[in-house]
Design a protein around this motif. Structure first.
Motif: not given
Length: 229
Positions: A201, A16, A197-198, A190-195, A12-13
């Protein structure tokens, strides 16, 4: 069980991170014993590495490739298995090209990148893997060109902004430092928040497991850095 969570996180990482640059396909076949996450990547176009926020990871993904990320060091059998699969892909591509009356150049063949927390000198020497410091940083080892295979020893990568997104896939202090650097990035990255979040989780899944190994307990401590975000 926890190895499966690692593999899921990796896929997933990388998906994205790399999706804006091309087509990404994950293995989708993860068992409880799976030791790695596997991503296939086909770039849309060449990206200027020095101008892209992913930096070294962008350079890795400049051409068709497979990225296999292991959660622990590998041995000679692991590398041979990777080579066996890679040669099978080469054979298929060459057969397809011949059927179409074409000839594949070496640079048309995909490259396999094996990403590991660390790699022993013995393993690297046995496969003739060498650094290419004229074009690549420390920690990036290339087998002889004919094999189209490279090994990334994450713990040997320099601790710079260029290597951050690969060092997140390391272990121990290497990973802890990368998590700390991730949290200092601007919130509009652009990648900080999604990373984050992963990673959050991943931590929740680990918290639900019993009898964590010493390595997994260390991972939990690293992941605790993001607990309050």
């Amino acid at each position: 069980m926890t190895q499966r969570f690692y593999s899921q996180f990796v896929e997933h990482y990388l998906e994205q991170l790399l999706s804006p640059l091309g087509t990404v396909a994950v293995s989708g076949l993860i068992t409880d014993e799976e030791r790695r996450g596997i991503v296939l990547f086909l770039p849309q176009e060449v990206v200027q590495t020095e101008e892209h926020s992913l930096r070294l990871l962008t350079k890795v993904a400049q051409c068709d490739c497979s990225i296999e990320v292991y959660c622990e060091p590998i041995d000679e059998t692991d590398v041979r298995n990777c080579l066996r699969k890679l040669f099978s892909v080469f054979s298929t591509l060459n057969c397809q090209a011949e059927a179409e009356g074409k000839t594949l150049e070496e640079n048309d063949l995909p490259r396999l990148w094996i990403v590991v927390p660390s790699a022993s000198s013995e393993l690297l020497n046995n496969f003739g893997a060498n650094l290419e410091l004229e074009n690549w940083s420390t920690g990036i080892y290339f087998l002889p060109d004919i094999f189209r295979l490279s090994i990334v020893a994450v713990d040997e990568l320099p601790m710079t902004a260029e290597t951050l997104w690969l060092r997140i896939l390391g272990k121990g202090e290497t990973q802890r430092q990368a998590f700390t650097e991730l949290l200092t990035l601007p919130e509009n990255n652009e990648f900080r928040q999604n990373t984050i979040r992963l990673l959050a989780n991943w931590r929740v899944l680990l918290q639900e497991q019993d009898n964590l190994t010493q390595d997994e307990q260390e991972l939990m401590m690293n992941l605790s850095l993001i607990e309050k975000l």
